[in-house]
Motif scaffolding. Sequence first.
Motif, PDB file in Angstrom:
ATOM      1  N   SER A  17      -7.541   8.282  11.550  1.00 28.04           N
ATOM      2  CA  SER A  17      -8.727   7.421  11.581  1.00 28.04           C
ATOM      3  C   SER A  17      -9.360   7.471  10.197  1.00 28.04           C
ATOM      4  N   TRP A  18      -8.913   6.592   9.330  1.00 28.43           N
ATOM      5  CA  TRP A  18      -9.049   6.763   7.894  1.00 28.43           C
ATOM      6  C   TRP A  18      -9.357   5.419   7.256  1.00 28.43           C
ATOM      7  N   THR A  19     -10.262   5.407   6.303  1.00 29.14           N
ATOM      8  CA  THR A  19     -10.619   4.178   5.593  1.00 29.14           C
ATOM      9  C   THR A  19     -10.547   4.437   4.092  1.00 29.14           C
ATOM     10  N   LEU A  20      -9.939   3.509   3.360  1.00 27.00           N
ATOM     11  CA  LEU A  20      -9.876   3.592   1.902  1.00 27.00           C
ATOM     12  C   LEU A  20     -10.856   2.594   1.302  1.00 27.00           C
ATOM     13  N   ARG A  21     -11.748   3.108   0.447  1.00 29.78           N
ATOM     14  CA  ARG A  21     -12.746   2.285  -0.227  1.00 29.78           C
ATOM     15  C   ARG A  21     -12.634   2.484  -1.734  1.00 29.78           C
ATOM     16  N   GLY A  22     -13.333   1.670  -2.480  1.00 34.06           N
ATOM     17  CA  GLY A  22     -13.317   1.774  -3.924  1.00 34.06           C
ATOM     18  C   GLY A  22     -13.691   3.160  -4.411  1.00 34.06           C
ATOM     19  N   GLY A  23     -12.867   3.722  -5.304  1.00 30.53           N
ATOM     20  CA  GLY A  23     -13.096   5.058  -5.832  1.00 30.53           C
ATOM     21  C   GLY A  23     -12.300   6.140  -5.139  1.00 30.53           C
ATOM     22  N   ASP A  24     -11.789   5.881  -3.930  1.00 29.72           N
ATOM     23  CA  ASP A  24     -10.964   6.867  -3.224  1.00 29.72           C
ATOM     24  C   ASP A  24      -9.624   7.027  -3.921  1.00 29.72           C
ATOM     25  N   THR A  25      -9.107   8.244  -3.922  1.00 31.40           N
ATOM     26  CA  THR A  25      -7.759   8.506  -4.423  1.00 31.40           C
ATOM     27  C   THR A  25      -6.934   9.129  -3.318  1.00 31.40           C
ATOM     28  N   TYR A  26      -5.640   8.914  -3.396  1.00 32.91           N
ATOM     29  CA  TYR A  26      -4.731   9.414  -2.372  1.00 32.91           C
ATOM     30  C   TYR A  26      -3.389   9.698  -3.022  1.00 32.91           C
ATOM     31  N   THR A  27      -2.857  10.907  -2.777  1.00 28.08           N
ATOM     32  CA  THR A  27      -1.552  11.296  -3.313  1.00 28.08           C
ATOM     33  C   THR A  27      -0.579  11.480  -2.162  1.00 28.08           C
ATOM     34  N   GLU A  28       0.535  10.777  -2.212  1.00 28.71           N
ATOM     35  CA  GLU A  28       1.526  10.852  -1.150  1.00 28.71           C
ATOM     36  C   GLU A  28       2.665  11.787  -1.538  1.00 28.71           C
ATOM     37  N   LEU A  29       3.524  12.074  -0.589  1.00 23.65           N
ATOM     38  CA  LEU A  29       4.707  12.865  -0.883  1.00 23.65           C
ATOM     39  C   LEU A  29       5.528  12.154  -1.954  1.00 23.65           C
ATOM     40  N   GLY A  30       6.034  12.916  -2.903  1.00 22.69           N
ATOM     41  CA  GLY A  30       6.720  12.337  -4.036  1.00 22.69           C
ATOM     42  C   GLY A  30       5.836  12.299  -5.265  1.00 22.69           C
ATOM     43  N   GLY A  31       4.538  12.561  -5.081  1.00 26.40           N
ATOM     44  CA  GLY A  31       3.625  12.690  -6.210  1.00 26.40           C
ATOM     45  C   GLY A  31       2.917  11.432  -6.632  1.00 26.40           C
ATOM     46  N   PHE A  32       3.197  10.290  -5.980  1.00 22.86           N
ATOM     47  CA  PHE A  32       2.500   9.062  -6.356  1.00 22.86           C
ATOM     48  C   PHE A  32       1.025   9.177  -5.989  1.00 22.86           C
ATOM     49  N   THR A  33       0.147   8.967  -6.971  1.00 18.71           N
ATOM     50  CA  THR A  33      -1.293   8.976  -6.726  1.00 18.71           C
ATOM     51  C   THR A  33      -1.838   7.572  -6.930  1.00 18.71           C
ATOM     52  N   GLN A  34      -2.590   7.098  -5.940  1.00 14.72           N
ATOM     53  CA  GLN A  34      -3.212   5.780  -6.029  1.00 14.72           C
ATOM     54  C   GLN A  34      -4.729   5.930  -6.019  1.00 14.72           C
ATOM     55  N   THR A  35      -5.377   5.094  -6.784  1.00 17.63           N
ATOM     56  CA  THR A  35      -6.828   4.992  -6.755  1.00 17.63           C
ATOM     57  C   THR A  35      -7.196   3.624  -6.208  1.00 17.63           C
TER      58      THR A  35
END
Length: 531
Positions: A93-111
Amino acid sequence: MNDQNSSSFTRRNLLSMIGATTSAAVLYQAMSSLGHAAESDFTDPIKLEGAPKGASVAVLGAGLAGMTAALELSKAGYKVTVLEYRERAGGRSWTLRGGDTYTELGGFTQTCNFDKGLYINPGPWRIPYHHRALLYYCGQLGVKLEAFVEHNVNAYLHHSNAFGGKPQRWRHIMSDYNGYVSELLAKATNADKLDEPVSKEDREILLESLRTWGALDKNYKYSAATASALRGSDKDPGGGPDGAPTPSTPISREDILHSRLWSYLNFPLTYEYGQTLFQPVGGMERIAEAFAAKVNHLITFNVKVTEIAQGNDGVTISYSNAKGDGPTQQLKADWCVCTIPLSVLSQIKANFSSSMQAAIEAVPYAPSTKVGLQFKRRFWEQDEAIYGGISFTDLPIGQISYPSTDYLSPGKGVLLGAYVFGVAGVEFTALAPEDRVKRALEHGSKLHPQMMKEFDNGIAVSWHRVPWTLGCFGMWKQDTRRDHYKNLCAIDGRVVLAGEHCSYVNAWQEGAILSSLSAIERLHKRAVGGN
């Protein structure tokens, strides 16, 4: 249908014919009139009382299942400690908004670079009206809801090999398909091809309903003369001397059937996705935030469970920091409610029974990707008069969902540009995030050519690369439910599992809450000396 066949035609045959030749809505309507369709009841959340003095419970995971357990058990008097892998509560139960960062398996980080007030829900994004447990907690916790538009007849249906790849308005496909099918049924009915088990009165009512349902003329024919009532006019009514509308021109029966776009028509009419649906104002994460406001003091964040060891007198949970590079700590409790997804739990050392361990390992998790796309303007509203709803396509993106909020707002807007499952879900997962966004734009532009020009930025979440779930939801099959479901839900010594995977409403937040209520009710009964 020849006379010999018609002599054995029954109500069951009639329902089968309607179901085979029309959308699910027609079948449901017919079944309801004959008294065969009903809804299930909902039981109010349980009220636990009389926890044994000093009894303690370890709750693993602070998603909705874990927080439901923590809330109700603490109210009953249990000492509750929640261990959560992430830095925040809510799980999927998750929401992504401006300024949030997220790193997935494999090391890719998105802002996330969305403008203020804009967001995407990578996980759950809608709440059916019959998910009463979730709606109950939204009411109790003060979560403000608004309508989620599932069905919009002005959205598109698209198949790459139909109509030269040009998307068609949902209302055109729906109106024309229902019209032609109604015409065919009316001909069969009017020609006295329905036998006595379907009475004369039934046939007359059926003919009347088909004329209304399918917008047929007095001769039970579907044509431009009556079609505009459902599909709209080719030229809408206006003012002044040239204000007269132009009647709508139906798509041919052959083109409608061969396009196979009718296969989408029953989706928003099914019980699971029927209106009214809801969404929390400001993003799905508002529900998790409301739960966390009640139980946040019970949660230890940023920790990784490494072992679950149970004995006759209690459970010992070993854990370290989420990165796994700190010292191992232990939490001892009388009981444990484990809401960790099975995809992760199967990799944690535990002394479960063999039947429980087999059940944990039997359930794979669905591959799925969601792509959120921000555009410089809300072109779907300004250019195409699409306000909320979903367009469906046979392209790998599966569907495009339009926001059900802030209609006619100036400035930028965010679409759910892809919701991908199956083989396409695996393929999207294998891509780098920026390539998932690019692929979503390429496919989406087949429905909305403005996409490339109007694109601003995007973000993509592939659930098999999400470290805390390793997949979107538990994928039950009939044989795995038969062989493992009851073992998975059973209290195993001092441990009971909960989560959407422990329900028949799996893949929904409702399933997570219902499974949690069931688990803690049974655990409480055992704790106070019951079976």
